[in-house]
Design an enzyme around this catalytic site. Sequence first.
Site: not given
Length: 571
Positions: A294, A428-430, A435
């Site tokens: 992240r 991506y990655e949340g 977030q």
Amino acid sequence: MPYRAPINEFSFIFDKIVGLGDVTSTPLFEDASHDVVTAILAEAAKLSDEKLAPVNRSGDEHHTVLENGVMRAAPGYGEAYQAIAEGGWVGIAARPESGGMGLPMTVASAVNDMMGAACLSLQLVPLLSMGQIEALEHHASDAIKELYLPKLTSGEWTGTMNLSEPQAGSDVGALATKAEPNGDGTFSITGQKIWISWGDADFAENICHLVLARLPDAPKGTKGISLFMVPKFLPDADGNPGERNDLRVVSIEGKMGLHGSPTCVMEYSGAKGWLVGPEGGGMAAMFTMMNNARLGVGVQGVSSAEGAYQHALAYAMERKQGRTPVEGPGTIIDHADVRRMLAESKCDIFAARCIALACAAAIDMGNATGDAAWKARAAFLTPIAKAFGTETGMRVSETGVQIFGGMGFVEETGAAQYYRDVRVTAIYEGTNGIQAMDLVARKLMDGGEAAYALLDEIEADAEKTRATLPELAEPVWQATETLREATEWLVSQSDLQDRFAGAVPYLMGFARVLGGYYHLKAALAEGGEGTRSRLAKFYIDRLLPEHTGLLTHARQGAVDLYAITHDDLVA
């Protein structure tokens, strides 16, 4: 596309903004002297400028392709990756006992920033390996560490993360991939994974997949998920790639951008894997890699903004169009609106970069000291760094297309590539919405303690600066008070939907205030006169006021949002 790594910018931020000296004064990082860091930045800049930037367009134009089961990287990618691996850059933050440099995450983030700006598609390879290295360092058995870490750290082998499935995207707990015990300590992994970046590469000896799967009789949801190391080639008795494992790339997903980076559909058909961490501990282990990623993705956003900005700036300094209002070269950089776009971009890049490096410095201080306050700050800043960094990447790259005008819409100029490549980083990655939800929920579970500690620091520094730079310090102090009130309101809301309804504007408002703070520190560092002071004034006068509307939005709650019916949205 030409690129020049902004070494002086990193040195300034290290010294004047995020306090790298505090990090390197700890025993854990005492070997990262000023001279060592300076040399690292110089070599990373040389790698980025000379090896990576020249292949950026190649990956976009030629793509990575799957031919008869073999992945073929874009022209020049193999040689560029070998330069990354041979330079030791994959292991820049890895532990020395595994062959890594053991440098602070702050320095590693700056290196990733340079590499990402030069060629984002290729920079994904070391970024993923770095995350896997950290996950293994924290959760793997000694046997797995001894076998895999040296190979991953050297760059001979590369790493991936396998979470998502067709029915399980952000809802990871819905995954269905199975892990059946083989009776010898290994497991047979069966299932399909999607969106696997660099699921294969023809320039790596082995691809090491970290795969989330569910053991027999495991409970539903995330508590039933375990993590497994599943290599493309099974290591032989000497630790070298041996028999081919039963896994394959089914297809490469067509994408808006990042064409040089293959995003794969992976099929596991009883592939042999080894458990990483305890049974049912998959999410805890994977979150180590995801948190690393992240921050890394936030840095990717900043790096894309830097590349797009440099590209647009060069064009604006050369392109003659219309009559300019000031005496100069007669190019579009002297038109007020173009100057505004460039100034906004440069100011936001600085703000986003400072947030990311401040987050990295907090991670380093937490690791070096074990101090809970530093760890809490790192956790709090991570979603802001990821979301604001990637939003900045999208905004600046889009602005770059606008500066090019009609030529920006023409692919041969390369301006559009930055926007197409960076767009996925907000997903991506949340996603950035996730977030923000994490920020207002999990990260405020301490009653706002971590947030208030950060706000106290900003107000204390702004108070000190009032005597010398009142026109800059006062707006920052006032904005911080508004942010404090919004934070207090969110903390007081027991219904999470009231927090979630304003989560994104709250995160962006927090980032705006942090940006004002870092610009204020930059102006103070040069005595209130000079380039950084002029940019600080621009940001504080023109961009910081956005926090008012954002934080007003953040405090509205969810009632009016859910009062809007489905029919209202369809009508």
